[in-house]
Motif scaffolding. Structure first.
Motif, PDB file in Angstrom:
ATOM      1  N   ALA A  48       0.712  -1.267  -0.046  1.00 47.78           N
ATOM      2  CA  ALA A  48       0.087  -0.052   0.092  1.00 47.78           C
ATOM      3  C   ALA A  48       0.797   1.162   0.094  1.00 47.78           C
ATOM      4  O   ALA A  48       2.000   1.357   0.728  1.00 47.78           O
ATOM      5  N   LYS A  49       0.484   2.120  -0.788  1.00 50.83           N
ATOM      6  CA  LYS A  49       1.323   3.569  -0.907  1.00 50.83           C
ATOM      7  C   LYS A  49       0.947   4.159   0.472  1.00 50.83           C
ATOM      8  O   LYS A  49      -0.158   4.154   0.956  1.00 50.83           O
ATOM      9  N   PRO A  50       2.121   4.783   0.985  1.00 49.55           N
ATOM     10  CA  PRO A  50       1.694   5.701   2.124  1.00 49.55           C
ATOM     11  C   PRO A  50       0.697   6.602   1.984  1.00 49.55           C
ATOM     12  O   PRO A  50       0.873   7.436   0.930  1.00 49.55           O
ATOM     13  N   GLU A  57       2.234  16.420  -2.357  1.00 48.41           N
ATOM     14  CA  GLU A  57       2.742  14.715  -2.404  1.00 48.41           C
ATOM     15  C   GLU A  57       1.630  13.932  -2.899  1.00 48.41           C
ATOM     16  O   GLU A  57       2.272  13.166  -3.701  1.00 48.41           O
ATOM     17  N   ALA A  58       0.641  14.081  -2.702  1.00 49.78           N
ATOM     18  CA  ALA A  58      -0.463  13.327  -3.636  1.00 49.78           C
ATOM     19  C   ALA A  58      -0.450  13.466  -4.881  1.00 49.78           C
ATOM     20  O   ALA A  58      -0.617  12.295  -5.759  1.00 49.78           O
ATOM     21  N   LEU A  59      -0.297  14.798  -5.370  1.00 48.95           N
ATOM     22  CA  LEU A  59      -0.239  14.885  -6.984  1.00 48.95           C
ATOM     23  C   LEU A  59       1.044  14.350  -7.562  1.00 48.95           C
ATOM     24  O   LEU A  59       1.106  13.811  -8.632  1.00 48.95           O
ATOM     25  N   THR A  61       2.828  11.742  -6.391  1.00 47.70           N
ATOM     26  CA  THR A  61       2.710  10.288  -6.326  1.00 47.70           C
ATOM     27  C   THR A  61       1.598   9.639  -7.217  1.00 47.70           C
ATOM     28  O   THR A  61       1.590   8.574  -7.222  1.00 47.70           O
ATOM     29  N   GLY A  62       0.962  10.474  -7.830  1.00 48.38           N
ATOM     30  CA  GLY A  62      -0.188  10.070  -8.635  1.00 48.38           C
ATOM     31  C   GLY A  62      -1.443   9.603  -7.876  1.00 48.38           C
ATOM     32  O   GLY A  62      -2.275   9.035  -8.549  1.00 48.38           O
ATOM     33  N   GLN A  63      -1.666   9.966  -6.726  1.00 48.17           N
ATOM     34  CA  GLN A  63      -2.666   9.453  -6.039  1.00 48.17           C
ATOM     35  C   GLN A  63      -3.930  10.356  -6.142  1.00 48.17           C
ATOM     36  O   GLN A  63      -5.084  10.059  -5.819  1.00 48.17           O
ATOM     37  N   THR A  64      -3.702  11.614  -6.577  1.00 46.63           N
ATOM     38  CA  THR A  64      -4.939  12.734  -6.869  1.00 46.63           C
ATOM     39  C   THR A  64      -4.434  13.404  -8.128  1.00 46.63           C
ATOM     40  O   THR A  64      -3.222  13.412  -8.478  1.00 46.63           O
ATOM     41  N   VAL A  65      -5.402  13.819  -8.681  1.00 46.36           N
ATOM     42  CA  VAL A  65      -5.372  14.715  -9.835  1.00 46.36           C
ATOM     43  C   VAL A  65      -6.229  16.044  -9.754  1.00 46.36           C
ATOM     44  O   VAL A  65      -7.107  15.994  -9.258  1.00 46.36           O
ATOM     45  N   PRO A 142      -6.917  13.747   2.837  1.00 40.79           N
ATOM     46  CA  PRO A 142      -6.102  12.431   2.537  1.00 40.79           C
ATOM     47  C   PRO A 142      -7.266  11.509   1.739  1.00 40.79           C
ATOM     48  O   PRO A 142      -8.274  11.182   2.405  1.00 40.79           O
ATOM     49  N   GLY A 143      -6.914  10.863   0.779  1.00 42.73           N
ATOM     50  CA  GLY A 143      -7.711   9.649   0.115  1.00 42.73           C
ATOM     51  C   GLY A 143      -8.371  10.300  -1.037  1.00 42.73           C
ATOM     52  O   GLY A 143      -9.226   9.583  -1.751  1.00 42.73           O
ATOM     53  N   THR A 144      -8.725  11.686  -1.108  1.00 38.36           N
ATOM     54  CA  THR A 144      -9.319  12.319  -2.287  1.00 38.36           C
ATOM     55  C   THR A 144      -8.862  12.025  -3.487  1.00 38.36           C
ATOM     56  O   THR A 144      -7.445  12.247  -3.596  1.00 38.36           O
ATOM     57  N   LYS A 145      -9.435  11.669  -4.412  1.00 43.37           N
ATOM     58  CA  LYS A 145      -8.735  11.263  -5.968  1.00 43.37           C
ATOM     59  C   LYS A 145      -8.787  12.275  -6.967  1.00 43.37           C
ATOM     60  O   LYS A 145      -7.865  12.383  -7.605  1.00 43.37           O
ATOM     61  N   GLU A 146      -9.578  13.310  -6.527  1.00 42.80           N
ATOM     62  CA  GLU A 146      -9.700  14.556  -7.733  1.00 42.80           C
ATOM     63  C   GLU A 146     -10.015  15.645  -6.758  1.00 42.80           C
ATOM     64  O   GLU A 146     -10.575  15.698  -5.891  1.00 42.80           O
TER      65      GLU A 146
END
Length: 159
Positions: A48-50, A57-59, A61-65, A142-146
């Motif tokens: 799991a990605k931290p 950081e989210a952008l 690592t590609g976890q959020t756009v 944290p956890g938001t995708k968009e």
């Protein structure tokens, strides 16, 4: 399946070979090996990605756009030019040329890209600066995708 070993050629001897039959070895019969059970390898635990702590950081690592909502309701993703990336360098070059008084068309010609690409470099760097300034931090959890950064409102028809 049995394999046979090749033996080196016998040396020539002057004696006659023995005429007696040699006793058979007890273990001379070929062994049959039971087929091994095919086992599936144990599944690797998903790493799991931290959880990112910041929007940047989210952008990265590609976890959020970053998203733009068009007037017709469709969404378009917008790039984030991370610090030190190749696109960030190109965008900074385009911004420097713009600050020196060049038009978007002249920038595109000098960088050997299309006018639309030169425009995207300029707006992309502006968006990256807004993200780094914290303009969209309240919209991200944290956890938001968009993260919606721009919404186009439909123009009203003239009556």
């Amino acid at each position: 399946m049995t394999t046979t070993k090749t033996q080196p050629a016998k040396k020539a001897t002057t004696r006659k070979p023995a005429t007696r039959a040699q006793p058979a070895k007890a273990n001379s019969a070929p062994k049959t090996v039971a087929p091994k059970e095919q086992t599936k390898p144990a599944p690797k635990p998903k790493s799991a990605k931290p959880q990112p702590k910041t929007l940047i950081e989210a952008l990265t690592t590609g976890q959020t756009v970053l998203m733009k909502v068009r007037a017709n309701g469709t969404k378009r993703s917008l790039p984030y030019y991370a610090e030190g990336s190749g696109y960030r360098t190109l965008a900074q070059t385009a911004t420097t040329l713009k600050a020196n008084g060049k038009t978007v068309d002249a920038i595109a010609e000098e960088m050997k890209v299309s006018t639309a690409t030169a425009r995207r470099f300029l707006t992309g760097l502006s968006l990256a600066h807004d993200v780094e300034a914290g303009k969209f931090d309240k919209q991200w959890k944290p956890g938001t995708k968009e993260v919606i950064v721009h919404t186009v409102v439909a123009k009203q028809a003239k009556a």
